[in-house]
Scaffold this active site. Structure first.
Site, PDB file in Angstrom:
ATOM      1  N   TYR A 123       0.882  -1.328  -0.019  1.00 48.21           N
ATOM      2  CA  TYR A 123      -0.011  -0.004   0.007  1.00 48.21           C
ATOM      3  C   TYR A 123       0.951   1.115  -0.036  1.00 48.21           C
ATOM      4  O   TYR A 123       1.837   1.185   0.776  1.00 48.21           O
ATOM      5  CB  TYR A 123      -0.824   0.163   1.231  1.00 48.21           C
ATOM      6  CG  TYR A 123      -2.187  -0.269   0.869  1.00 48.21           C
ATOM      7  CD1 TYR A 123      -2.991   0.387  -0.187  1.00 48.21           C
ATOM      8  CD2 TYR A 123      -2.807  -1.539   1.523  1.00 48.21           C
ATOM      9  CE1 TYR A 123      -4.362  -0.121  -0.233  1.00 48.21           C
ATOM     10  CE2 TYR A 123      -4.344  -1.699   1.215  1.00 48.21           C
ATOM     11  CZ  TYR A 123      -4.799  -1.020   0.227  1.00 48.21           C
ATOM     12  OH  TYR A 123      -6.300  -1.365  -0.045  1.00 48.21           O
TER      13      TYR A 123
ATOM     14  N   GLU B  75      -0.455   4.796  -0.403  1.00 46.09           N
ATOM     15  CA  GLU B  75      -1.464   5.872  -0.636  1.00 46.09           C
ATOM     16  C   GLU B  75      -0.635   7.553  -0.252  1.00 46.09           C
ATOM     17  O   GLU B  75       0.408   7.233   0.660  1.00 46.09           O
ATOM     18  CB  GLU B  75      -2.636   5.833   0.493  1.00 46.09           C
ATOM     19  CG  GLU B  75      -3.522   4.833  -0.109  1.00 46.09           C
ATOM     20  CD  GLU B  75      -4.809   4.868   0.701  1.00 46.09           C
ATOM     21  OE1 GLU B  75      -5.011   5.667   1.853  1.00 46.09           O
ATOM     22  OE2 GLU B  75      -5.497   3.815   0.581  1.00 46.09           O
TER      23      GLU B  75
ATOM     24  N   ASP C  39      -7.393  13.679 -24.381  1.00 44.69           N
ATOM     25  CA  ASP C  39      -7.271  12.398 -23.877  1.00 44.69           C
ATOM     26  C   ASP C  39      -6.545  11.514 -25.190  1.00 44.69           C
ATOM     27  O   ASP C  39      -7.196  11.109 -26.198  1.00 44.69           O
ATOM     28  CB  ASP C  39      -8.682  11.586 -23.646  1.00 44.69           C
ATOM     29  CG  ASP C  39      -8.851  10.117 -23.298  1.00 44.69           C
ATOM     30  OD1 ASP C  39      -7.444   9.389 -23.386  1.00 44.69           O
ATOM     31  OD2 ASP C  39      -9.600   9.632 -22.999  1.00 44.69           O
TER      32      ASP C  39
ATOM     33  N   THR D 109      -3.937   6.337 -21.548  1.00 42.82           N
ATOM     34  CA  THR D 109      -3.762   4.975 -21.057  1.00 42.82           C
ATOM     35  C   THR D 109      -2.356   4.712 -21.183  1.00 42.82           C
ATOM     36  O   THR D 109      -1.484   5.435 -22.164  1.00 42.82           O
ATOM     37  CB  THR D 109      -4.456   3.885 -21.641  1.00 42.82           C
ATOM     38  OG1 THR D 109      -4.551   4.005 -23.021  1.00 42.82           O
ATOM     39  CG2 THR D 109      -6.043   3.930 -21.226  1.00 42.82           C
TER      40      THR D 109
ATOM     41  N   LYS E 279      -2.139   0.104 -25.032  1.00 42.03           N
ATOM     42  CA  LYS E 279      -2.244   0.710 -26.375  1.00 42.03           C
ATOM     43  C   LYS E 279      -0.947   1.124 -27.178  1.00 42.03           C
ATOM     44  O   LYS E 279      -0.389   0.308 -26.983  1.00 42.03           O
ATOM     45  CB  LYS E 279      -3.241   1.873 -26.418  1.00 42.03           C
ATOM     46  CG  LYS E 279      -4.827   1.936 -25.846  1.00 42.03           C
ATOM     47  CD  LYS E 279      -5.740   2.778 -26.091  1.00 42.03           C
ATOM     48  CE  LYS E 279      -7.149   2.677 -25.559  1.00 42.03           C
ATOM     49  NZ  LYS E 279      -7.334   2.961 -24.144  1.00 42.03           N
TER      50      LYS E 279
ATOM     51  N   ARG F 142      -1.681  -2.147 -18.456  1.00 46.66           N
ATOM     52  CA  ARG F 142      -2.806  -1.399 -18.523  1.00 46.66           C
ATOM     53  C   ARG F 142      -2.985  -0.347 -17.334  1.00 46.66           C
ATOM     54  O   ARG F 142      -2.593  -0.899 -16.020  1.00 46.66           O
ATOM     55  CB  ARG F 142      -4.126  -2.569 -18.158  1.00 46.66           C
ATOM     56  CG  ARG F 142      -4.199  -3.672 -18.872  1.00 46.66           C
ATOM     57  CD  ARG F 142      -4.375  -3.441 -20.369  1.00 46.66           C
ATOM     58  NE  ARG F 142      -5.864  -2.683 -20.473  1.00 46.66           N
ATOM     59  CZ  ARG F 142      -6.838  -3.493 -21.060  1.00 46.66           C
ATOM     60  NH1 ARG F 142      -6.670  -4.385 -21.288  1.00 46.66           N
ATOM     61  NH2 ARG F 142      -8.122  -2.863 -20.959  1.00 46.66           N
TER      62      ARG F 142
END
Ligand code: DSN
Length: 434
Positions: free
Chosen positions: A54, A56, A203, A229, A232, A238
């Site tokens: 984790y 954060e 985008d 992203t 692609k 991803r």
């Protein structure tokens, strides 16, 4: 193929599923424009111990202990992304492009505010205001589109975008698409945004790799914010990312409660990602982004991106020569959109029969389509994945011949079986994870 001995011993059903997907990818021809194949190095990062952590917050400012190592990974990803796009600020934590886009909405709009984006039915994206997506549910989405006829058919006409913007006075204008075959005029969009007092957002999910390679126009000098992203054309894991070019310190007028200091756009976007819309970032994925960005900084990535476009242009020409209609008449990037209305087959059926021959494409609405999104009149075809496997122009022209064979004989099991054999042969010549 990858060894997965632990899964094999512990979970045979899932093991068989993973093996089947590996075989499907290895033996078939992947032409979905938004898909690609990551390197083994990216795959290793995805399967690493960083998935256990984790983290954060941001490097050096975490809400958890033990982040000293993942901080290094995130800093490598951030630094490489900055180098790749020549920008000053980046956030590499969005789990996906949709999450990156959600952070943009949270930063620039209040619920009910107006945004203006490319219509989904004209090649736009779900998260640019579709009524079934949070972007269209929470915000007042209006659209521009492509031209139906004339010299600009299938292309965005900037005079019309300006007319729409002047009439609607949106707070945010979005650029970017899932099925648009031409480049964007970012300077013209910025001039319209400035005229109506809107923020401008690109985008670039589909074309991020081609932009990084310098082969398409660069949105960063013109847009207030850019999202993408990382898979692609960029060929990473991803995931999503947000970047700011020259406007990184634009204040947006929000004032910090305690200090009275005006917050920077970069601070607002960081806060929109976490705690705004996400909890802990996926650190194995952040590490995999770092690996992919290093790969994209290599000179060979530019050669790859050039080949993606050359292959798409060769494919488009071959389709035109066989009497297919392409939206906008061709392509400037990695994809083409075929209007099948003169071929007496729907996009849905074309997707299915091509799939039977192990050629994977997706059905896609064409602009001004008279069929529903589940049927469609078109298919979208892209070259990034098979270019990664090493196919060149002549191979893609051969693929067009095979696709044409299937589309012209969609109910002929012998033709489909023959093409499937040819597809397996061409796939075997270009091994995926040899
Ligand atoms: N679903 C992606 C595509 O196929 O274009 C966009 O998010």
């Amino acid at each position: 193929m990858f060894e997965q001995n632990e899964i094999k011993a512990q979970d045979p059903a899932l093991y068989e599923c993973l093996q089947a997907e590996a075989r499907r990818q290895e033996e078939g021809v992947e032409l979905i424009a938004s898909e690609n194949f990551v390197s083994k190095a990216v795959m290793e990062a995805l399967g690493s111990t960083l998935t256990n952590k984790y983290a954060e917050g941001l490097p050096g400012k975490r809400y958890y202990g033990g982040c000293q190592v993942v901080d290094v990974a995130e800093d490598l990803a951030r630094e490489r992304a900055r180098q790749l796009y020549g920008c000053d600020w980046v956030n590499v934590q969005p789990h996906s492009g949709a999450q990156a886009n959600a952070a943009v909405y949270l930063t620039f709009l209040k619920p009910g505010d107006t945004l203006l984006g490319l219509d989904l039915a004209n090649g736009g994206h779900l998260t640019h205001g579709s009524p079934v997506n949070f972007s269209g549910i929470l915000y007042h989405a209006e659209f521009y589109g492509v031209e139906q006829a004339g010299a600009n058919a299938g292309r965005i006409d900037m005079d019309r975008v300006r007319e729409r913007a002047l009439a609607l006075r949106p707070k945010l204008i979005s650029i970017g698409a899932s099925a648009y075959t031409r480049d964007f005029d970012y300077a013209a969009f910025r001039s319209i945004a400035d005229e109506v007092g809107a923020h401008l957002w690109m985008d670039m999910a589909h074309t991020a790799g081609l932009i990084a390679a310098g082969l398409l126009n660069d949105p960063l000098p013109h847009c207030h914010v850019v999202t993408t992203t990382t898979h692609k054309t960029l060929r990473g894991p991803r995931g999503g990312m947000i970047l700011i070019g020259k406007d990184y310190d634009n204040p947006l007028g929000q004032v910090a409660a305690k200090s009275g200091r005006t917050k920077l756009m970069s601070e607002l976007l960081d806060a929109a990602v976490f705690p705004g819309i996400q909890g802990g970032p996926l650190m194995h994925c952040v590490a995999a982004k770092a690996v992919a960005f290093k790969e994209a900084l290599e000179p060979s990535f530019k050669d790859y991106a050039r080949q993606v476009i050359a292959n798409a242009k060769a494919m488009a020409q071959a389709f035109l020569a066989r009497g297919y209609e392409l939206v906008s008449g061709g392509t400037d990037n990695h994809l083409m959109l075929i209007d099948l209305r003169n071929k007496d087959i729907s996009g849905k059926k074309a997707e299915r029969v091509l799939g039977e021959a192990d050629i994977t494409v997706n059905k896609n609405m064409v602009p001004f389509d008279d069929k529903s999104p589940m049927i469609t009149s078109g298919i979208r075809i892209g070259t990034p994945a098979m270019t990664t496997r090493g196919l060149k122009e002549a191979d893609f022209v051969e693929l067009v011949r095979m696709i044409d064979d299937v589309i012209m004989h969609p109910d002929d099991a012998d033709v489909i079986a023959r093409v499937k054999g040819e597809i397996h042969e061409i796939a075997a010549r270009f091994p995926l994870y040899a």
